[in-house]
Design a protein around this motif. Structure first.
Motif, PDB file in Angstrom:
ATOM      1  N   GLN A  64       0.754  -1.083   0.256  1.00 51.34           N
ATOM      2  CA  GLN A  64       0.169   0.164   0.104  1.00 51.34           C
ATOM      3  C   GLN A  64       1.168   1.305   0.130  1.00 51.34           C
ATOM      4  N   LYS A  67       1.762   2.129  -3.636  1.00 53.93           N
ATOM      5  CA  LYS A  67       0.709   3.084  -4.288  1.00 53.93           C
ATOM      6  C   LYS A  67       0.562   4.245  -3.875  1.00 53.93           C
ATOM      7  N   LYS A  70       1.902   6.165  -6.219  1.00 53.14           N
ATOM      8  CA  LYS A  70       1.376   6.112  -7.509  1.00 53.14           C
ATOM      9  C   LYS A  70       2.945   5.735  -8.069  1.00 53.14           C
ATOM     10  N   PRO A  72       3.172   1.483  -9.947  1.00 53.32           N
ATOM     11  CA  PRO A  72       2.764   0.691  -9.685  1.00 53.32           C
ATOM     12  C   PRO A  72       2.761  -0.753  -9.179  1.00 53.32           C
ATOM     13  N   GLY A  91       7.866   0.400  -8.573  1.00 52.14           N
ATOM     14  CA  GLY A  91       6.636  -0.354  -8.592  1.00 52.14           C
ATOM     15  C   GLY A  91       6.639  -1.823  -8.167  1.00 52.14           C
ATOM     16  N   SER A 136      -5.261  -6.071  -4.473  1.00 49.71           N
ATOM     17  CA  SER A 136      -4.363  -4.534  -4.434  1.00 49.71           C
ATOM     18  C   SER A 136      -2.891  -4.314  -6.061  1.00 49.71           C
ATOM     19  N   ASP A 138      -2.690  -2.897  -9.415  1.00 52.77           N
ATOM     20  CA  ASP A 138      -3.830  -1.955 -10.123  1.00 52.77           C
ATOM     21  C   ASP A 138      -4.183  -2.745 -11.643  1.00 52.77           C
ATOM     22  N   PHE A 139      -3.536  -4.046 -11.839  1.00 51.46           N
ATOM     23  CA  PHE A 139      -3.556  -4.873 -12.954  1.00 51.46           C
ATOM     24  C   PHE A 139      -3.071  -5.690 -12.767  1.00 51.46           C
ATOM     25  N   HIS A 160     -11.327  -7.537 -12.937  1.00 50.93           N
ATOM     26  CA  HIS A 160     -10.394  -6.794 -12.404  1.00 50.93           C
ATOM     27  C   HIS A 160     -10.092  -6.611 -13.890  1.00 50.93           C
ATOM     28  N   VAL A 193       1.296   4.402 -17.070  1.00 53.34           N
ATOM     29  CA  VAL A 193       0.957   4.668 -15.485  1.00 53.34           C
ATOM     30  C   VAL A 193       1.592   5.114 -14.858  1.00 53.34           C
ATOM     31  N   SER A 194       2.986   4.585 -14.545  1.00 54.77           N
ATOM     32  CA  SER A 194       4.030   5.747 -13.542  1.00 54.77           C
ATOM     33  C   SER A 194       3.636   6.892 -13.810  1.00 54.77           C
TER      34      SER A 194
END
Ligand code: BJ8
Length: 433
Positions: A64, A67, A70, A72, A91, A136, A138-139, A160, A193-194
């Motif tokens: 977390q 996350k 920010k 991934p 990530g 948890s 993101d993908f 998901h 995404v990052s």
């Protein structure tokens, strides 16, 4: 062990807290039964035991934090997904819960019964909302390595966010070109995404971090299997450490594994072995052992044999090669080197896959193994069909060979034990003869 704070965190991840609490208790109990009953375990296994106890709490808390920064969180089911790129941008890329029978009945509400338990277990965890890693993520990055997986992604995507990497079925030039594009697209997606550019230096650092983890795993491999008279660690304990390598923070894991290896090195010097000198030493070939799938290792090692290696993706296929960054001067060259390493993984999804047999022979020779067990997860057609070619080659080379096909249920444990005991007897007779 599961605190109020953990329950709150689980709630924020939309986890079924009551079910996961029960699953955690069952997993801790099973770990105690399988691992803590062994004698003379290395004391450095404490880290891995504690990690297991905190699998769905402490480590999920850490994720977390990733996350919040920010970065991934990427869940995967295959070693072809480039964890190096995710690591490079800060990530976390990790394997998802997929080794337990407990989630399978739920999965069978959406999936056919006669597909591989690894896929059903993972799908069930998502439906039950009972895995902190899945919740948890993101993908999830799926791939096209087998029929059951690639069709499951279509159903799992209803629950998901999923992305699918196309892994080719051959290793010819045009297939490799396609594969390279897939890696580049993966990198672009992770950049997107990052919100951060994956520069040459960052990618190189990410690769080096994962290379170091693989080096530590290679060190463990040598210590457990290259000394015919001394086995300083059980196959079960080595497997637990390898399973944890797929979810732990890579730098910390590497350091902890080296600490374990230091202890094993001292044991080798002092001739401290956890098995009797003349027990049969076996290599397991085939499909991966997602935690907590410890069934085969437990049966083998409580039947009087030692497992000294796994030609598996939770095992040798994962750590055997590093990505060579020494000559690369651009990001594109790094991607070429990544591809070179991935393409040297002999998954049975490829046709032909002849190099696998030569590598297996070399593994047996280097470790002076007494025999092999070819393990196929039920309904994994690629590994199952390929077992004919592997067994023919090994039988011709005089290597004792046993094929076992099994799922995650405990029901066939007695039958497997009987077959393994007969196999061990034949190895012992061969040694005496
Ligand atoms: S590189 S072995 S991790 S695909 S899910 S293929 S067991 S039927 S996991 Fe694998 Fe990547 Fe290959 Fe390794 Fe069979 Fe089950 Fe499919 Fe499986």
């Amino acid at each position: 062990m599961v605190s109020e704070q953990h329950i709150k965190m689980w709630e924020s991840l939309d986890i079924n807290t009551e079910l996961l609490s029960k699953m955690v208790s069952a997993a801790v109990k099973r770990h105690e039964d399988v691992f803590k009953t062994q004698s003379n375990r290395p004391s450095s296994m404490d880290y891995f035991d504690d990690f297991w106890a905190n699998l769905q709490t402490g480590r999920i808390e850490e994720l977390q934090e990733v996350k919040k920064a920010k970065k991934p969180l990427v869940g995967t089911f295959c070693i072809f997904v480039p964890e190096e790129s995710v690591t490079a941008l800060g990530g976390a890329c990790y394997g998802l819960c997929s080794g337990s029978p407990a989630s399978i009945p739920e999965a069978e509400k959406e999936l056919p019964r006669n597909i591989c338990p690894l896929i059903k277990s993972a799908h069930g965890f998502k439906l039950l909302k009972a895995c902190g890693y899945t919740q948890s993520a993101d993908f999830i990055y799926g791939e096209t390595t087998c029929e059951a997986k690639k069709k499951t992604w279509e159903i799992l995507s209803k629950h998901h966010p999923i992305h699918v990497m196309q892994i080719p079925q051959k290793k010819d030039k045009k297939s490799l070109e396609l594969w390279k594009k897939e890696i580049e697209e993966f990198n672009e997606h992770i950049e997107e995404v990052s919100g951060e550019e994956l520069t040459f230096n960052k990618l190189k650092d990410g690769i080096e971090t994962v290379n170091s983890k693989r080096d530590a795993l290679k060190r463990l491999d040598k210590l457990r299997g290259f000394y015919p008279d001394i086995m300083p660690i059980s196959g079960k304990d080595a497997l637990l450490a390898m399973q944890i390598s797929f979810v732990d923070e890579p730098k910390r894991f590497t350091q902890k594994l080296h600490e374990l290896c230091d202890e094993l090195e001292a044991r080798v010097e002092q001739k401290v072995s956890v098995f009797e000198k003349d027990v049969p030493r076996l290599i397991i070939l085939g499909t991966p052992f997602a935690a907590p799938n410890w069934k085969l290792h437990d049966i083998v090692e409580t039947s009087g044999a030692a497992i000294i290696n796994e030609e598996s993706c939770i095992g040798h296929r994962y750590y055997k090669d590093n990505i060579d960054t020494s000559s690369a001067t651009s990001k594109e060259e790094l991607v070429d080197k990544m591809l070179e390493r991935y393409a040297d993984i002999d998954c049975a999804c490829f046709t032909p896959n002849e190099a696998r047999i030569e590598k297996i022979k070399k593994m047996i020779e280097e470790r002076k193994a007494d025999g092999v067990i070819y393990y196929t997860l039920a309904f994994c057609h690629t590994y199952n069909v390929e077992s004919f070619l592997v067994s023919s080659a090994l039988k011709e080379a005089g290597v004792p060979f046993l094929a076992i096909e099994s799922d995650y249920s405990p029901e066939d444990a007695g039958q497997i034990k009987t077959r393994i005991e007969a196999f061990l007897e034949s190895i012992k007779n061969k040694k005496v003869g």
